[in-house]
Design a protein around this motif. Structure first.
Motif, mmCIF file in Angstrom:
data_model
loop_
_atom_site.group_PDB
_atom_site.id
_atom_site.type_symbol
_atom_site.label_atom_id
_atom_site.label_comp_id
_atom_site.label_asym_id
_atom_site.label_seq_id
_atom_site.Cartn_x
_atom_site.Cartn_y
_atom_site.Cartn_z
ATOM 1 N N ARG A 18 -6.016 2.082 -6.719
ATOM 2 C CA ARG A 18 -4.558 2.229 -6.638
ATOM 3 C C ARG A 18 -3.919 2.169 -8.026
ATOM 4 O O ARG A 18 -2.967 2.873 -8.325
ATOM 5 N N TRP A 106 -4.286 2.835 4.214
ATOM 6 C CA TRP A 106 -4.425 2.733 2.750
ATOM 7 C C TRP A 106 -3.750 3.928 2.083
ATOM 8 O O TRP A 106 -3.001 3.770 1.122
ATOM 9 N N TRP A 110 -0.428 4.019 -0.316
ATOM 10 C CA TRP A 110 -0.538 4.615 -1.650
ATOM 11 C C TRP A 110 0.537 5.683 -1.867
ATOM 12 O O TRP A 110 1.098 5.818 -2.946
#
Length: 543
Positions: A18, A106, A110
């Protein structure tokens, strides 16, 4: 030592990914999309999660073998020709992450900044349009400038209706366009107007973060870049203003700007690094008179005495240190660093090393470099995160290098590299190799934990020719690591390294040592039947 659970290691690795990739960068967005596609098509095979790494195969057009390093993302590998983090590594990460959480969640997290900013843009543009009015030609007025900045800022950003951090960059961009549209026509006044706008905008944005309760991590992910852009623009403007002849009327404006700049030190409790950076560069490039700097020091001492218990004195103390350096009183500056711990003072020491080096005041640089080397290890331990540390170390070494060169202090540069390992590994490895200090080069590879087959072949070839004994320890270590994996593929690799070891021992005329080592190894691994079979098959031992 207790091992971190695999789920936690994968989560932390996800944080590194990330940090590396940003959703607004086209190449990064494309990379995530391609990795996701490979993962969803079921092309990630044979995932194995070890203590230090994840291994897998990706059945792309050409099958690729991937290793993801838990601790250092930059040391992850893929057999494809792409440099850096590639789609296959992304796909393997998704394959591993699917075992501990939702890949879709996820990716959604993001991408969050893009979605938020799109939803607000229409509303923000309309507000900006309503705000922009015909600019009358009137005499510059500092108070009127600041009032117009504050009203525009409050109307666009401080509405409480929109509190998501991800909408702020979009709205702030509209606000900045509003400032530029209202700037005076005359060049010299326009530059000063924009500089005042930066200081006021920086302070307003910092206070807004407090009012909206945005935590430091949230600001970092969503709009820290806005503060950094303001800092860059301020440096450029103050340099431009510094080289032109200023109207006499400027004096009153500069006095008021000094007051507003001082407020950067106490306007909020967060963003200390950014506030000090902006304050520092304005006092270097714009507020240059000795009398101003002396007055500012007195003002800092007075404000320190009136601070409330909950207010941090650090920004005021750092400003005091900076002004003492500008006034040439290095002794007072260094004395004021006393109350700070390593993580607080270290990044600012890099500022001052760079500043004094720029003046070519080499005698003044030395004590600051020495203090930096005492503090940097503690700072790196506190900073954590491989990429953050590596970036800081790269910059720090570049900053220290001119002093070491000018004062012929090679020893000091080496001390700097040693104190910043493992993040200074690339620089240190290069220096040792160039100096032909192969023993120490080998020790460094072992310290960082690199295996024999991970090292550059051209370097290994040269060392084998000039000082082959350096490679013995590395080959022993690498072979043992493969044996410890306890699978047939690893045993084959181990045997390859052992055969190389045998060649080196013969070259060094130490056949007895080799035979003793091999006998001991065979005895110690006698229960590992598959390993012994591989040794016989490759004729390392008699059948």
């Amino acid at each position: 030592m207790e091992l971190t659970p695999a789920s936690e290691r994968i989560e932390l690795f996800g944080d590194q990914v990330r940090e590396l990739l940003h959703p607004t960068v086209t190449e990064d967005a494309r990379l995530v999309q391609k990795g996701l596609m490979l993962y969803r098509q079921g092309l990630v095979k044979q995932i194995q999660i070890w203590n230090e790494q994840i291994t897998a195969t990706v059945q792309d057009v050409t099958p690729c073998y991937v290793k993801l390093n838990f601790e250092f993302l930059s040391q992850s590998e893929c057999s494809c020709p792409t440099e850096g983090f590639c789609r296959h590594q992304m796909a393997v990460f998704f394959g591993a992450y699917a075992r501990v959480g939702s890949v879709a969640d996820w990716v959604t997290d993001w991408r969050e900044p893009i979605r938020e900013s799109k939803s607000i843009s229409g509303w923000g543009l309309q507000t900006a349009k309503d705000l922009i009015k015909e600019n009358g030609v009137s005499k510059p007025d500092y108070g009127r400038w600041v009032h117009s900045f504050e009203v525009s800022f409050d109307t666009l950003l401080a509405t409480k209706k929109y509190t998501s951090p991800y909408v702020i960059p979009e709205l702030f961009g509209i606000y900045e366009r509003r400032i530029h549209a209202s700037a005076p026509v005359e060049q010299e006044w326009r530059l000063l107007y924009e500089l005042v706008g930066i200081v006021v905008s920086f302070r307003k944005l910092a206070r807004l973060s407090d009012d909206l309760g945005h935590e430091e991590d949230m600001v970092k992910r969503a709009y820290l870049h806005l503060f950094h852009n303001l800092m860059d623009d301020a440096e450029e403007l103050s340099l431009k203003i510094g080289v032109q002849s200023l109207p006499f009327d400027f004096d009153e404006f500069v006095d008021k700007l000094r007051e507003d700049t001082f407020e950067l030190l106490t306007c909020t409790q967060g963003l200390a690094y950014e506030r000090i950076f902006l304050y520092r560069l304005l006092w270097i490039h714009f507020f240059k008179k000795k009398a101003w700097r002396e007055e500012e020091l007195v003002k800092i001492q007075t404000r320190l005495k009136s601070l409330q218990d909950w207010q941090s004195p650090a920004p005021l103390l750092l400003a005091g240190i900076h002004l003492n350096f500008l006034l040439g009183d290095d002794e007072a500056a260094l004395r004021m660093t006393g109350p700070f711990n390593d993580e607080e003072i270290t990044p600012y020491l890099v500022f001052w090393i760079e500043y004094l080096s720029g003046l070519k005041a080499w005698k003044r640089v030395g004590p600051v470099v020495e203090l930096f080397l005492q503090k940097v290890k503690g700072y790196l331990e506190w900073l954590g995160g491989y990429h953050s540390c590596a970036t800081f170390v790269r910059n720090a070494l570049r900053t220290v290098a001119p002093y070491c060169t000018e004062s012929d202090r090679v020893d000091l540069y080496e001390r700097a590299m040693l104190s910043m390992l493992p993040y200074s590994f690339g620089d240190y490895e290069y220096v040792l190799f160039e100096r032909k200090q192969y023993d120490r080069w080998g020790e460094l590879q072992a310290f960082v934990g690199l295996d024999y087959y991970e090292l550059p072949k051209d370097r290994l070839k040269l060392i084998e020719k000039e000082q082959p004994e350096v490679l013995l320890g590395m080959l022993h270590q690498t072979a043992q690591k493969e044996i410890d994996q306890k699978n047939r593929a690893s045993y084959r690799l181990a045997v390859r390294h052992l055969k190389k070891l045998r060649t080196l021992y013969k070259k060094l005329k130490r056949v007895d040592d080799w035979e003793y080592f091999l006998d001991t190894l065979m005895e110690r691994t006698k229960r590992l039947r598959a390993f012994h079979e591989e040794c016989k098959r490759s004729k390392l031992i008699e059948g």
